[in-house]
Design a protein around this motif. Sequence first.
Motif, PDB file in Angstrom:
ATOM      1  N   ARG A  88       0.838  -1.207   0.000  1.00  0.00           N
ATOM      2  CA  ARG A  88       0.000   0.000   0.000  1.00  0.00           C
ATOM      3  C   ARG A  88       0.879   1.268   0.000  1.00  0.00           C
ATOM      4  NH1 ARG A  88      -4.727  -1.537   4.422  1.00  0.00           N
ATOM      5  NH2 ARG A  88      -5.862  -3.008   3.050  1.00  0.00           N
ATOM      6  N   GLU A  89       1.967   1.188   0.754  1.00  0.00           N
ATOM      7  CA  GLU A  89       2.867   2.352   0.781  1.00  0.00           C
ATOM      8  C   GLU A  89       3.466   2.598  -0.598  1.00  0.00           C
ATOM      9  OE1 GLU A  89       7.030   3.828   2.917  1.00  0.00           O
ATOM     10  OE2 GLU A  89       6.034   1.976   3.571  1.00  0.00           O
ATOM     11  N   PHE A  90       3.915   1.486  -1.242  1.00  0.00           N
ATOM     12  CA  PHE A  90       4.471   1.641  -2.597  1.00  0.00           C
ATOM     13  C   PHE A  90       3.422   2.166  -3.560  1.00  0.00           C
ATOM     14  CE2 PHE A  90       7.677  -2.030  -1.736  1.00  0.00           C
ATOM     15  CZ  PHE A  90       8.401  -1.188  -0.921  1.00  0.00           C
ATOM     16  N   ALA A  91       2.200   1.652  -3.441  1.00  0.00           N
ATOM     17  CA  ALA A  91       1.124   2.073  -4.342  1.00  0.00           C
ATOM     18  C   ALA A  91       0.803   3.552  -4.145  1.00  0.00           C
ATOM     19  CB  ALA A  91      -0.116   1.213  -4.113  1.00  0.00           C
ATOM     20  N   ALA A  92       0.832   4.010  -2.884  1.00  0.00           N
ATOM     21  CA  ALA A  92       0.547   5.425  -2.608  1.00  0.00           C
ATOM     22  C   ALA A  92       1.605   6.319  -3.249  1.00  0.00           C
ATOM     23  CB  ALA A  92       0.481   5.648  -1.101  1.00  0.00           C
ATOM     24  N   ILE A  93       2.895   5.872  -3.129  1.00  0.00           N
ATOM     25  CA  ILE A  93       3.974   6.679  -3.750  1.00  0.00           C
ATOM     26  C   ILE A  93       3.817   6.697  -5.261  1.00  0.00           C
ATOM     27  CG2 ILE A  93       6.458   6.806  -4.115  1.00  0.00           C
ATOM     28  CD1 ILE A  93       6.811   5.618  -1.301  1.00  0.00           C
ATOM     29  N   MET A  94       3.536   5.562  -5.844  1.00  0.00           N
ATOM     30  CA  MET A  94       3.357   5.501  -7.298  1.00  0.00           C
ATOM     31  C   MET A  94       2.177   6.353  -7.748  1.00  0.00           C
ATOM     32  SD  MET A  94       4.118   1.408  -7.800  1.00  0.00           S
ATOM     33  CE  MET A  94       3.845   1.420  -9.561  1.00  0.00           C
ATOM     34  N   LYS A  95       1.101   6.335  -6.956  1.00  0.00           N
ATOM     35  CA  LYS A  95      -0.055   7.161  -7.291  1.00  0.00           C
ATOM     36  C   LYS A  95       0.304   8.635  -7.220  1.00  0.00           C
ATOM     37  CE  LYS A  95      -4.743   8.231  -5.774  1.00  0.00           C
ATOM     38  NZ  LYS A  95      -5.808   7.959  -4.758  1.00  0.00           N
ATOM     39  N   GLU A  96       1.075   8.988  -6.182  1.00  0.00           N
ATOM     40  CA  GLU A  96       1.499  10.396  -6.040  1.00  0.00           C
ATOM     41  C   GLU A  96       2.327  10.825  -7.247  1.00  0.00           C
ATOM     42  OE1 GLU A  96       4.371  13.142  -3.210  1.00  0.00           O
ATOM     43  OE2 GLU A  96       3.840  11.096  -2.569  1.00  0.00           O
ATOM     44  N   LYS A  97       3.287   9.966  -7.639  1.00  0.00           N
ATOM     45  CA  LYS A  97       4.121  10.322  -8.790  1.00  0.00           C
ATOM     46  C   LYS A  97       3.304  10.395 -10.068  1.00  0.00           C
ATOM     47  CE  LYS A  97       7.698  10.201  -6.132  1.00  0.00           C
ATOM     48  NZ  LYS A  97       8.297  11.475  -5.674  1.00  0.00           N
ATOM     49  N   ALA A  98       2.362   9.474 -10.232  1.00  0.00           N
ATOM     50  CA  ALA A  98       1.518   9.497 -11.426  1.00  0.00           C
ATOM     51  C   ALA A  98       0.649  10.757 -11.444  1.00  0.00           C
ATOM     52  CB  ALA A  98       0.658   8.226 -11.478  1.00  0.00           C
ATOM     53  N   SER A  99       0.127  11.139 -10.255  1.00  0.00           N
ATOM     54  CA  SER A  99      -0.680  12.368 -10.181  1.00  0.00           C
ATOM     55  C   SER A  99       0.160  13.589 -10.545  1.00  0.00           C
ATOM     56  CB  SER A  99      -1.276  12.518  -8.781  1.00  0.00           C
ATOM     57  OG  SER A  99      -2.149  11.455  -8.500  1.00  0.00           O
ATOM     58  N   TYR A 100       1.390  13.555 -10.059  1.00  0.00           N
ATOM     59  CA  TYR A 100       2.292  14.667 -10.400  1.00  0.00           C
ATOM     60  C   TYR A 100       2.517  14.743 -11.909  1.00  0.00           C
ATOM     61  CZ  TYR A 100       6.446  17.513 -10.853  1.00  0.00           C
ATOM     62  OH  TYR A 100       7.333  18.480 -11.228  1.00  0.00           O
ATOM     63  N   MET A 101       2.753  13.579 -12.525  1.00  0.00           N
ATOM     64  CA  MET A 101       2.969  13.546 -13.963  1.00  0.00           C
ATOM     65  C   MET A 101       1.727  14.028 -14.713  1.00  0.00           C
ATOM     66  SD  MET A 101       4.986   9.903 -14.242  1.00  0.00           S
ATOM     67  CE  MET A 101       4.966   9.906 -16.022  1.00  0.00           C
ATOM     68  N   ASP A 102       0.550  13.627 -14.228  1.00  0.00           N
ATOM     69  CA  ASP A 102      -0.685  14.072 -14.874  1.00  0.00           C
ATOM     70  C   ASP A 102      -0.828  15.589 -14.772  1.00  0.00           C
ATOM     71  OD1 ASP A 102      -3.383  13.448 -16.062  1.00  0.00           O
ATOM     72  OD2 ASP A 102      -4.003  14.425 -14.192  1.00  0.00           O
ATOM     73  N   ALA A 103      -0.508  16.142 -13.571  1.00  0.00           N
ATOM     74  CA  ALA A 103      -0.586  17.596 -13.402  1.00  0.00           C
ATOM     75  C   ALA A 103       0.425  18.303 -14.292  1.00  0.00           C
ATOM     76  CB  ALA A 103      -0.358  17.963 -11.935  1.00  0.00           C
ATOM     77  N   MET A 104       1.634  17.716 -14.406  1.00  0.00           N
ATOM     78  CA  MET A 104       2.670  18.299 -15.253  1.00  0.00           C
ATOM     79  C   MET A 104       2.223  18.360 -16.719  1.00  0.00           C
ATOM     80  SD  MET A 104       5.667  19.553 -15.792  1.00  0.00           S
ATOM     81  CE  MET A 104       6.506  19.281 -14.228  1.00  0.00           C
ATOM     82  N   ILE A 105       1.669  17.256 -17.188  1.00  0.00           N
ATOM     83  CA  ILE A 105       1.198  17.216 -18.576  1.00  0.00           C
ATOM     84  C   ILE A 105       0.088  18.241 -18.800  1.00  0.00           C
ATOM     85  CG2 ILE A 105       0.051  15.773 -20.293  1.00  0.00           C
ATOM     86  CD1 ILE A 105       1.571  13.384 -19.089  1.00  0.00           C
ATOM     87  N   GLY A 106      -0.817  18.354 -17.784  1.00  0.00           N
ATOM     88  CA  GLY A 106      -1.889  19.337 -17.903  1.00  0.00           C
ATOM     89  C   GLY A 106      -1.362  20.766 -17.953  1.00  0.00           C
ATOM     90  N   ASP A 107      -0.380  21.057 -17.065  1.00  0.00           N
ATOM     91  CA  ASP A 107       0.191  22.414 -17.060  1.00  0.00           C
ATOM     92  C   ASP A 107       0.960  22.703 -18.340  1.00  0.00           C
ATOM     93  OD1 ASP A 107      -0.910  22.895 -14.642  1.00  0.00           O
ATOM     94  OD2 ASP A 107       0.945  22.739 -13.479  1.00  0.00           O
ATOM     95  N   LEU A 108       1.686  21.717 -18.827  1.00  0.00           N
ATOM     96  CA  LEU A 108       2.401  21.908 -20.089  1.00  0.00           C
ATOM     97  C   LEU A 108       1.432  22.213 -21.221  1.00  0.00           C
ATOM     98  CD1 LEU A 108       5.129  19.115 -19.910  1.00  0.00           C
ATOM     99  CD2 LEU A 108       5.533  21.584 -20.006  1.00  0.00           C
ATOM    100  N   SER A 109       0.328  21.516 -21.233  1.00  0.00           N
ATOM    101  CA  SER A 109      -0.672  21.741 -22.269  1.00  0.00           C
ATOM    102  C   SER A 109      -1.250  23.161 -22.187  1.00  0.00           C
ATOM    103  CB  SER A 109      -1.788  20.702 -22.164  1.00  0.00           C
ATOM    104  OG  SER A 109      -2.789  20.941 -23.122  1.00  0.00           O
TER     105      SER A 109
END
Length: 608
Positions: free
Chosen positions: A422-443
């Motif tokens: 669960r801890e690993f999944a939470a970190i991966m989710k956080e990083k994925a959310s960050y990447m999604d936000a980055m892509i949105g801001d870049l757009s």
Amino acid sequence: MSDKQKSITDSNLTASKPLLLHRRPDSLRIITKRLITQFVGQFAIVGFIALVLMAVALFFMLIRMSQLDMNRSFTSSGLQLLVDSLEIKSGQITFDPKLLTEVKESGGWLQTLDERGNVTSSHYTPVDVPNHYNAGELAAIWSRKRPFPYSLYIWIESKDGVDYTLLYGTQDTGHLLAQKAAESALITDRTIQLPNNLEHEIRESGGWLQLLDGDMKELASLGKSEGAPSSYSVQDFILRSEYADRYAAKLSSFFDERTAQTWVLHMPLPASSHKGLFGSIQSVMIFGFAGLLAVVLLVFIILAFVYAHRFGTPILHMMDWLQHLANDDYKEPTDRKGRPRSIHKDQKLKRRYRLFTEIFISLSRLSDTLKRNEDMRIRLERTREEWIAGVTHDLKTPLSSIIGYAHMLEADDYEWTREEVREFAAIMKEKASYMDAMIGDLSITYRLKNEAQPLSFERVEMNAFIERAIIRLLQDPRLSAANVALTRMDQELYYPIDPGWFNRIIDNIVANAVLHNPPGTAVRISLSTQDDQGFVILVSDNGQGMDEATAELLFERYFRGTNTEENDQGTGLGLAIAKQLVLTHGGTIEVQSAYGAGTVIRMAFPPK
């Protein structure tokens, strides 16, 4: 260049060509008509100037020749002019004052007689001249049957039905002096000796005396000028007697019948009758026509320079402009002050370029089209490269983390507990959310920078809108303890904005001030109006501040980079997005900061 960029560039060039081709025939007809009008008008002006110059030259020559003629013999031309100037004013006879001056300078006098022989006007008349004449007396004087000490000229003129008789008399001073010399002179060794008073009078007049024998050869002289002739032919003597202006001296003579000798007195002409280059009719005509030719030549030279400047300068400028376009320089060639050569400060064509107005309009449009296409190509190329570089840089770290945790979960060497998974999944989710936000801001930044993000404007009361935006922002758990205060404007202000995107401006600016300063930092937001209902938003804090280099790059994309190891880090594009949104709303944004002195961000929006 990508296929998409190439298609955009080509489409713009293709769109501009029909406009220029469609205007070309009309432009050519207009320019042709304008050129014909210009040339015909210019040649008409040149012809008029030439006629005026010819008239002036002829008038000058006639006046000067008339003046020379009067100086030589007033009776030959001046007397006619004097009669023509006769006028009757209040019963009095008047003449042109200038001609009366000529009468005086010629050594003459003037009288007018009525039908009964009475003198009605008199000018410069000697005391020994009668003031009344009867018909017989005047006829005897005229026919030289009665002695009269003056040469007399008679002119009869009719004015208003009344006949006026004009008498003009002159005394030949030279003849009298020559006669006195003949009566009192002594000849010694080819030298004439005269009484002191007579010799003084001759020398004072600037004259000199000659005694000629029957063959017109010199026997003796007094005060003879250097280079003067010692003998005369009949023709030479008569010409010198009648045309004094040709020889710059007046020749007066007295023939002594007792000795058959001739006494000749040479006297220089008055200064007014012989003036350098214009002292003779021949010189007047020569220099008159030479002066006319010189002035006409000068006018044509000036016109040649005018034509070269008026027509050549625009053509050379257009050729220079085309050369610049060929070298990928899309600006009109400028002068030494850096201003376009063809345009005034008021953005109007200069006078000498207006003849080719349509051509300059077409060149300007062509330059704008080429520059716009080139800018678009560069912007698209740069945006593409920035996109790739930014995505590569900002997504590498979180993606590396996700891949790393995925490998750990996949490995057979370890058995992970449910809590660890669960801890690993939470970190991966956080990083994925960050990447999604980055892509949105870049757009978002891509669309804003290329003006591809449409905004929907509506008039909103700014005090209430910004207050609601701050209240909503402080509901974020990360900002709940923030020290934020708002100072409203003194009056309501309605302004056209896109509410969603303007709310993003406030969120990014205020959140940046709170999250990137120590806890407890005071953030103050103040609103104030500008002239004609513009307004200013100041976001200030008393935090740690930043150096000048950091402040200059604060609103640039990717400046901070990404560091997803810290929870308070965003995508690094918040302030860049805020800047683009401010510019899209027509405003300006600037920052002032220094270490230990906090930061102030000022956003100004003009009246709308």
